[in-house]
Design an enzyme around this catalytic site. Structure first.
Site, PDB file in Angstrom:
ATOM      1  N   GLY A 122      58.467 107.895  64.963  1.00  0.00           N
ATOM      2  CA  GLY A 122      58.461 106.489  65.333  1.00  0.00           C
ATOM      3  C   GLY A 122      59.158 105.641  64.287  1.00  0.00           C
ATOM      4  O   GLY A 122      59.419 106.094  63.168  1.00  0.00           O
ATOM      5  N   GLN A 124      58.090 103.419  62.449  1.00  0.00           N
ATOM      6  CA  GLN A 124      57.285 103.310  61.229  1.00  0.00           C
ATOM      7  C   GLN A 124      56.701 104.664  60.828  1.00  0.00           C
ATOM      8  O   GLN A 124      55.611 104.746  60.263  1.00  0.00           O
ATOM      9  CB  GLN A 124      56.174 102.276  61.422  1.00  0.00           C
ATOM     10  CG  GLN A 124      56.636 100.837  61.350  1.00  0.00           C
ATOM     11  CD  GLN A 124      57.167 100.462  59.976  1.00  0.00           C
ATOM     12  OE1 GLN A 124      56.765 101.007  58.950  1.00  0.00           O
ATOM     13  NE2 GLN A 124      58.102  99.512  59.935  1.00  0.00           N
ATOM     14  N   SER A 125      57.443 105.714  61.065  1.00  0.00           N
ATOM     15  CA  SER A 125      56.969 107.058  60.772  1.00  0.00           C
ATOM     16  C   SER A 125      56.736 107.282  59.280  1.00  0.00           C
ATOM     17  O   SER A 125      57.656 107.145  58.471  1.00  0.00           O
ATOM     18  CB  SER A 125      57.994 108.082  61.279  1.00  0.00           C
ATOM     19  OG  SER A 125      57.712 109.369  60.790  1.00  0.00           O
ATOM     20  N   ASN A 126      55.506 107.648  58.921  1.00  0.00           N
ATOM     21  CA  ASN A 126      55.215 108.045  57.546  1.00  0.00           C
ATOM     22  C   ASN A 126      55.948 109.328  57.195  1.00  0.00           C
ATOM     23  O   ASN A 126      56.449 109.494  56.077  1.00  0.00           O
ATOM     24  CB  ASN A 126      53.714 108.272  57.359  1.00  0.00           C
ATOM     25  CG  ASN A 126      52.895 107.037  57.644  1.00  0.00           C
ATOM     26  OD1 ASN A 126      53.206 105.963  57.158  1.00  0.00           O
ATOM     27  ND2 ASN A 126      51.837 107.193  58.436  1.00  0.00           N
ATOM     28  N   ALA A 128      58.812 110.465  58.395  1.00  0.00           N
ATOM     29  CA  ALA A 128      60.235 110.229  58.181  1.00  0.00           C
ATOM     30  C   ALA A 128      60.482 109.656  56.782  1.00  0.00           C
ATOM     31  O   ALA A 128      61.407 110.070  56.082  1.00  0.00           O
ATOM     32  CB  ALA A 128      60.776 109.279  59.247  1.00  0.00           C
TER      33      ALA A 128
END
Length: 400
Positions: A122, A124-126, A128
């Protein structure tokens, strides 16, 4: 493994093959791993798993601490004893639970002679963000496929929350809409970027959503070894370990590790997306990739290994005011900042689960796993600002 096929000709870290049967590092290996690599040996209870990774990178600050915790909303008359394990303190730029997986995934990227890393999540992917920081630490170029809302896929995504460190690290962002993500699927999108980079002469290493594959799951097999050592030192055992699950790898690793170690601790995971069936299937698939067929040879089925509760609420990364109010009260009363996508939703749903069936939890010793992700709270500032009254969060000019 989720890595691409080897293509070491353009690697920034040329691989020097180790002699057959040896688990050691040459001087070039030491340089390549920044002094953070070490040969890996599995815990004694996990000797049956295969294939076994050759190398682990020491990216995290482990063991992460366990301390007692009294989150508001838990009925006190149930006399539950709750502790929290702080994987949000794992280090590596607030990498949370992703650090444990990346210790193995980035090691394989380096061993395979790759020069770039691709992953997906997403906006706001942690995961990524953690992948971007770990990649840059070893000179690998991060490519992040990020799912965003329709109409924003051609707009600059800005610098809020996880996007700031990702872009500070010079990540290449590839934006897709939620409908494009759903219609193509994460594997096809990863393959598209992989093929594009290969055509440019690059050697990309592909990491699936959440770092959740059999190789990354070794990080949470080690978590179980760490936890057992801690509970032995504490002279206590936990009846339940409670955690959020999104891509399934963390829950699968903990459940499988505890089963192999013959632990009596039950795993209750709270899914923030998908269905319980998805997570049971993911646990089976990951275990198969580690040489284990659940439900046979005396091993429990995925449904016996863990219990999956629904915590999706309004949808992935979408919060109700009630969820955010619980997170705010937890921070105010215990000093623990949860994240809005994973641990915050899990705690909210866990409290509701207790209220719906209090006698099942009476007197239980519970370990809540905080998997990190605090940067995601910055994406919730507009919604939070409507919930935080001056009465609870006072301010004043010092000089009246």
């Amino acid at each position: 493994s989720s890595s691409s096929s080897s293509s070491s000709s353009s690697s920034m870290f040329p691989v020097k093959a180790a002699s057959s049967g040896q688990r050691g590092f040459s001087s070039s290996c030491s340089d390549r791993f920044r002094g953070l690599g070490q040969p890996f040996e599995p815990p004694h209870f996990a000797k049956m798993l295969h294939p076994v990774p050759k190398t682990r990178l020491r990216l995290g600050q482990f063991p992460t601490p366990i301390h007692s915790w009294e989150p508001p909303g838990i009925p006190t008359d149930l006399e539950m004893k709750i502790h929290i394990k702080r994987d949000d303190w794992s280090g590596m730029e607030l990498g949370g639970n992703k650090v444990r997986k990346l210790e193995f995934l980035i090691a394989e990227a380096l061993e395979s002679g790759m020069d770039s890393v691709i992953t997906i999540g997403g906006v706001q992917s942690n995961h990524a963000r953690a992948t971007a920081m770990a990649s840059r630490l070893f000179g690998l170029t991060p490519h992040l496929i990020l799912r965003t809302s329709k109409g924003l896929e051609r707009e600059d995504p800005g610098l809020v929350g996880n996007l700031l460190p990702e872009r500070l690290a010079g990540s290449h962002l590839h934006l897709v809409t939620k409908s494009e993500y759903a219609s193509h699927g994460s594997q096809a999108l990863l393959a598209m970027v992989e093929e594009s980079l290969k055509m440019q002469g690059k050697a990309p290493y592909v990491i699936p959503v959440g770092g959740s594959n059999s190789l990354g799951t070794w990080g949470y097999i080690l978590f179980v070894e760490e936890l057992l050592e801690q509970t032995k030192a504490m002279a206590t055992d936990f009846d339940h370990i409670v955690l959020a699950t999104g891509s399934g790898g963390t829950a699968a690793g903990i459940a499988l590790g505890l089963a192999l170690a013959k632990s009596e601790t039950k795993v209750d995971c709270f899914g923030v997306c998908d269905s319980p069936e998805y997570f049971y299937n993911m646990t089976r698939t990951i275990s198969q990739g580690m040489g284990v067929e659940l439900g046979s040879n005396g091993l429990p089925s995925p449904e016996d290994l863990l219990t999956v509760h629904q915590a999706k609420g309004r949808g992935y990364a979408i919060n109700s005011d009630q969820e955010l109010e619980v997170m705010a009260s937890v921070a105010r009363e215990t000093g623990v900042v949860l994240d809005p996508v994973y641990s915050g939703k899990a705690l909210y749903a866990f409290i509701e689960t207790i209220k719906n069936d209090p006698e099942s939890w009476r007197g239980k010793r519970v370990l809540f796993l905080h998997t990190g992700g605090m940067l995601g709270m910055f994406d919730k500032v507009p919604q939070m600002s409507t919930l935080m009254s001056n009465e609870d969060y006072p301010f004043e000019h010092l000089f009246q």
